[in-house]
Design a protein around this motif. Structure first.
Motif, mmCIF file in Angstrom:
data_model
loop_
_atom_site.group_PDB
_atom_site.id
_atom_site.type_symbol
_atom_site.label_atom_id
_atom_site.label_comp_id
_atom_site.label_asym_id
_atom_site.label_seq_id
_atom_site.Cartn_x
_atom_site.Cartn_y
_atom_site.Cartn_z
ATOM 1 N N UNK A 192 0.841 -1.198 0.000
ATOM 2 C CA UNK A 192 0.000 0.000 0.000
ATOM 3 C C UNK A 192 0.874 1.246 0.000
ATOM 4 N N UNK A 193 0.341 2.283 -0.607
ATOM 5 C CA UNK A 193 0.990 3.594 -0.661
ATOM 6 C C UNK A 193 -0.023 4.610 -0.156
ATOM 7 N N UNK A 194 0.448 5.520 0.698
ATOM 8 C CA UNK A 194 -0.448 6.552 1.225
ATOM 9 C C UNK A 194 0.161 7.925 1.014
ATOM 10 N N UNK A 195 -0.582 8.793 0.314
ATOM 11 C CA UNK A 195 -0.191 10.199 0.218
ATOM 12 C C UNK A 195 -0.828 10.967 1.380
ATOM 13 N N UNK A 196 -0.066 11.915 1.888
ATOM 14 C CA UNK A 196 -0.581 12.831 2.915
ATOM 15 C C UNK A 196 -0.413 14.246 2.386
ATOM 16 N N UNK A 197 -1.483 15.021 2.377
ATOM 17 C CA UNK A 197 -1.354 16.409 1.921
ATOM 18 C C UNK A 197 -0.821 17.282 3.061
ATOM 19 N N UNK A 198 0.504 17.399 3.105
ATOM 20 C CA UNK A 198 1.158 18.233 4.103
ATOM 21 C C UNK A 198 1.354 19.667 3.646
ATOM 22 N N UNK A 199 0.686 20.064 2.566
ATOM 23 C CA UNK A 199 0.860 21.416 2.027
ATOM 24 C C UNK A 199 -0.027 22.397 2.791
ATOM 25 N N UNK A 200 0.428 22.719 3.994
ATOM 26 C CA UNK A 200 -0.273 23.654 4.873
ATOM 27 C C UNK A 200 0.691 24.790 5.180
ATOM 28 N N UNK A 201 0.294 26.019 4.874
ATOM 29 C CA UNK A 201 1.171 27.166 5.089
ATOM 30 C C UNK A 201 0.570 28.101 6.137
ATOM 31 N N UNK A 202 1.442 28.896 6.759
ATOM 32 C CA UNK A 202 0.985 29.922 7.681
ATOM 33 C C UNK A 202 0.644 29.416 9.060
ATOM 34 N N UNK A 203 1.170 28.262 9.437
ATOM 35 C CA UNK A 203 0.903 27.753 10.769
ATOM 36 C C UNK A 203 0.743 26.250 10.756
ATOM 37 N N UNK A 204 0.433 25.695 11.914
ATOM 38 C CA UNK A 204 0.227 24.250 11.985
ATOM 39 C C UNK A 204 -1.157 23.914 11.421
ATOM 40 N N UNK A 205 -1.551 22.667 11.566
ATOM 41 C CA UNK A 205 -2.808 22.244 10.930
ATOM 42 C C UNK A 205 -4.022 22.972 11.504
ATOM 43 N N UNK A 206 -3.883 23.475 12.731
ATOM 44 C CA UNK A 206 -5.021 24.152 13.343
ATOM 45 C C UNK A 206 -5.167 25.595 12.867
ATOM 46 N N UNK A 207 -4.034 26.203 12.475
ATOM 47 C CA UNK A 207 -4.086 27.609 12.072
ATOM 48 C C UNK A 207 -3.770 27.847 10.600
ATOM 49 N N UNK A 208 -3.043 26.919 9.989
ATOM 50 C CA UNK A 208 -2.570 27.150 8.634
ATOM 51 C C UNK A 208 -3.638 26.931 7.583
ATOM 52 N N UNK A 209 -3.275 27.303 6.365
ATOM 53 C CA UNK A 209 -4.174 27.146 5.221
ATOM 54 C C UNK A 209 -3.611 26.091 4.289
ATOM 55 N N UNK A 210 -4.448 25.151 3.915
ATOM 56 C CA UNK A 210 -4.021 24.068 3.025
ATOM 57 C C UNK A 210 -4.310 24.421 1.580
ATOM 58 N N UNK A 211 -3.495 23.877 0.689
ATOM 59 C CA UNK A 211 -3.769 23.897 -0.735
ATOM 60 C C UNK A 211 -4.189 22.501 -1.151
ATOM 61 N N UNK A 212 -5.313 22.402 -1.840
ATOM 62 C CA UNK A 212 -5.830 21.094 -2.246
ATOM 63 C C UNK A 212 -5.018 20.523 -3.402
ATOM 64 N N UNK A 213 -4.848 19.211 -3.391
ATOM 65 C CA UNK A 213 -4.181 18.495 -4.482
ATOM 66 C C UNK A 213 -4.980 17.235 -4.793
ATOM 67 N N UNK A 214 -4.846 16.775 -6.032
ATOM 68 C CA UNK A 214 -5.613 15.617 -6.493
ATOM 69 C C UNK A 214 -4.663 14.673 -7.230
#
Ligand SMILES: [Cu+2]
Length: 149
Positions: free
Chosen positions: A79-101
């Motif tokens: 199995x292979x798992x991608x994680x969208x770690x593209x979060x800017x401007x803070x951690x996951x609680x404060x930052x903004x993510x960019x969506x990827x497909x």
């Protein structure tokens, strides 16, 4: 036109827009930028591919590691798992993510939906070979999985 002379149809249209805005505001499992990112996923680290911060403007370094090399090691699948770690401007609680497909270049595995912050996409590969893929939103983002026997 003053608000008190809005027609009934206009008032109904305004209400529908407001209801749609409320219905779409929650965490639906799709893109969820801003404060609605998922917490970092756990487990499965040996088969993870991270989508890196700033990935939308990157090429092969949009993914880490890239290429991702795994082995069937006598088993029938990996199995292979991608994680969208593209979060800017803070951690996951404060930052903004960019969506990827994530999309296979040759339809070798199922595509992801649009991944929000820390959202994941997991596939299973059953044959040795090279599996090139890209992001359908940002086609400059390219990667390869190599499955050894
Ligand atoms: Cu992308």
């Amino acid at each position: 036109m003053p608000a008190h002379v809005l027609s009934g149809a206009s008032r109904r249209a305004t209400l529908i827009v407001l209801l749609l805005a409320i219905a779409c505001g929650g965490d639906s499992g799709g893109p969820n930028p801003g404060p609605n990112n998922n917490p970092p996923p756990t487990g499965n680290t040996g088969t993870d591919i991270n989508i890196t911060e700033g990935a939308s403007t990157r090429t092969t370094n949009a993914f880490s590691p890239n290429p991702k090399v795994v082995s069937l090691a006598g088993g029938s699948s990996v199995s292979i798992r991608w994680i969208n770690g593209d979060i800017t401007g803070g951690d996951y609680q404060q930052g903004t993510a960019t969506a990827h497909n994530i999309v296979s270049d040759n339809a070798a595995f199922p595509s992801s939906s649009n991944l929000g912050g820390n959202a994941t996409h997991t596939i299973s590969l059953t044959a040795a070979g090279n599996y090139p893929y890209h992001c359908s939103i940002h086609p400059n983002m390219v990667g390869t999985i190599t499955v050894n026997p």
